[in-house]
Design an enzyme around this catalytic site. Structure first.
Site, short mmCIF file in Angstrom:
data_model
loop_
_atom_site.label_atom_id
_atom_site.label_comp_id
_atom_site.label_asym_id
_atom_site.label_seq_id
_atom_site.Cartn_x
_atom_site.Cartn_y
_atom_site.Cartn_z
N GLY A 247 0.77 -1.23 0.00
CA GLY A 247 0.00 0.00 0.00
C GLY A 247 0.80 1.28 0.00
N TYR A 324 -10.44 5.01 -10.80
CA TYR A 324 -10.05 5.58 -9.52
C TYR A 324 -9.95 7.11 -9.53
CZ TYR A 324 -8.27 0.79 -8.80
OH TYR A 324 -8.13 -0.57 -8.69
N CYS A 352 -15.63 4.33 -26.71
CA CYS A 352 -17.00 4.83 -26.76
C CYS A 352 -17.62 4.82 -25.36
CB CYS A 352 -17.83 3.99 -27.74
SG CYS A 352 -19.42 4.72 -28.12
#
Length: 445
Positions: A247, A324, A352
């Site tokens: 992380g 995100y 698209c």
């Protein structure tokens, strides 16, 4: 501390106005490799690993790379040769790690939804441990181990209810999350697992999220895990391992990024006294800054809020902005003149979908159709998340080392994809062993 942006950062720099990865001109790579493509620096990956290893190795912490960040086997092989282990979340990632030459004994299997076939393959391969995330999964691992005559090494992933203060979609340790077992329930479940002959209960694990810049959530989570291990040992439970997950964020878009020595100190201060075998599992931190997505500007379009640049890379190639709200810095392959005035460009892709947009960018100089651009910090969760949506080619990947480069994943084009869809023979399902009930047509009486 490396310098982000146009001035370069050692492996990435402008030379005579031309953007280079190590000693290779990206423009020259683009002549040999149609855009879009990912380009990684081998030396940048090595440097990241050595920096992290120097920081955490001195306190006895081992490193496993989170394969989901970049699963290219050339990248995995490079890291493995440096001594790095692997953290996987699927059977496919296990096969990739093994194909890259990673010893099974240095592989940790995480994830909430392992199938019995994946568990069996991992146990037969002899991996380091399986991080289990529910009581039901523990029962499944025991069942598989019993069936194949293996003893399964496990660690229980705890959910400490710590908010990592990042994007909601990359936060994994709040009480609403699907990941892990509530920390207050871990000791009892661990004791039950340790009593099963098919299981070898070896420790506990935690992972609170991704792209974490603030060190405070790490300190809270690691302190909670230290308290958990202490209380478990007070009950007579043996807890030799502590997997503290990954992380760690990276520097991007002007942000300096976390201090890796401060991160190592937090590990030492919170869990160093436990005497556990401690593992960290970074992904983005090792490879994120070492990769670029190179794209061509196809068209310029006048809009009410300024010029729009339509590039040939789309959200299928780089999903993070759409998924995100991530913002990747952009570097032109030709360095803009410092005195050049230019507008702010809104860059979008060809997919698209309205979400196929990358953001607003200043300082790119005056752009023209045909110009080449590079999305920076693309070494993690770029190619590994890429798809063929809109039946577009699956993006290629290139690795640079010194003054040379090579393709490490060729582009998968539509002709190859169509071969996967060649229809097989019709098959009639075998009848059930139970007696067939009379068939009554709908609408009949």
């Amino acid at each position: 501390m490396e310098t982000q942006g146009k001035k370069g950062r050692g492996w990435l720099s402008y030379r005579a106005g031309d953007l280079h990865v190590e000693d290779v001109s990206l423009s020259k790579v683009a002549e040999a490799m149609p855009t879009p493509f990912y380009c990684y620096s081998a030396n940048a990956i090595r440097a990241s690993y050595m920096e992290l290893s120097a920081a955490v190795g001195k306190i006895g912490v081992s490193i496993c790379f989170a394969v989901k960040a970049n699963s290219n086997i050339s990248v995995l092989r490079l890291l493995s040769e440096l001594g790095c282990g692997m953290d996987i979340v699927s059977g496919g990632e296990l096969e990739r790690a093994l194909a890259a030459g990673v010893p099974a004994s240095k592989i940790i299997f995480s994830g909430v939804g392992k199938t019995r076939a994946e568990i069996a393959r991992a146990l037969k391969a002899g991996i380091h441990q399986i991080n289990v995330e529910s009581a039901a999964e523990i029962a499944a691992v025991a069942e598989v181990a019993r069936a194949i005559g293996k003893r399964a090494p496990i660690a229980i992933r705890a959910n400490p209810d710590v908010d990592a203060n990042t994007h909601a979609k990359i936060t994994t340790a709040t009480k609403e999350s699907k990941f892990g077992i509530a920390i207050g329930d871990v000791a009892d479940i661990y004791a039950e697992a340790a009593a099963l002959p098919e299981l070898e209960a070896l420790g506990v694990a935690v992972h609170i999220g991704s792209q974490i810049q603030d060190m405070a959530p790490f300190r809270r989570a690691f302190t909670a895990m230290a308290d958990l291990v202490t209380s478990m040992r007070a009950r007579g439970l043996v807890v030799p391992r502590l997997d503290r997950g990954g992380g760690i964020g990276i520097a991007d878009d002007g942000n300096a990024g976390p201090d890796i020595d401060a991160y190592a100190n937090i590990i030492h201060e919170t869990v160093g006294h436990l005497g556990c075998q401690v593992t960290v599992e970074p992904g983005r931190w090792l490879v994120g800054r070492a990769g670029l997505l190179v794209t061509e500007l196809l068209y310029l379009k006048d809009m009410a809020n300024g010029p729009m640049g339509i590039v040939d890379a789309g959200m299928n190639d780089l999903m993070r902005p759409a998924l995100y709200d991530a913002h990747h810095p952009v570097l032109p392959l030709r360095e803009p003149a410092s005195s050049e005035t230019a507008p702010t460009y809104n860059l979008v892709g060809p997919i698209c979908e309205s979400s196929d947009k990358f953001g607003s960018y200043e300082g790119l100089g005056k752009l023209n159709a045909g110009d080449l651009l590079a999305f920076d910090c693309g070494g993690a969760y770029g190619a590994s998340m890429a798809s063929t949506y809109n039946s577009r080619d699956l993006v290629a990947e290139v690795l640079v080392q010194g003054d040379r480069f090579r393709t490490v994943r060729r582009r998968q084009d539509i002709a190859e994809m169509l071969k996967l869809e060649q229809a097989g023979e019709w098959q009639v399902p075998a009848p059930s062993e139970r007696a067939l009930e009379p068939v009554i047509a709908l609408g009949s009486s």
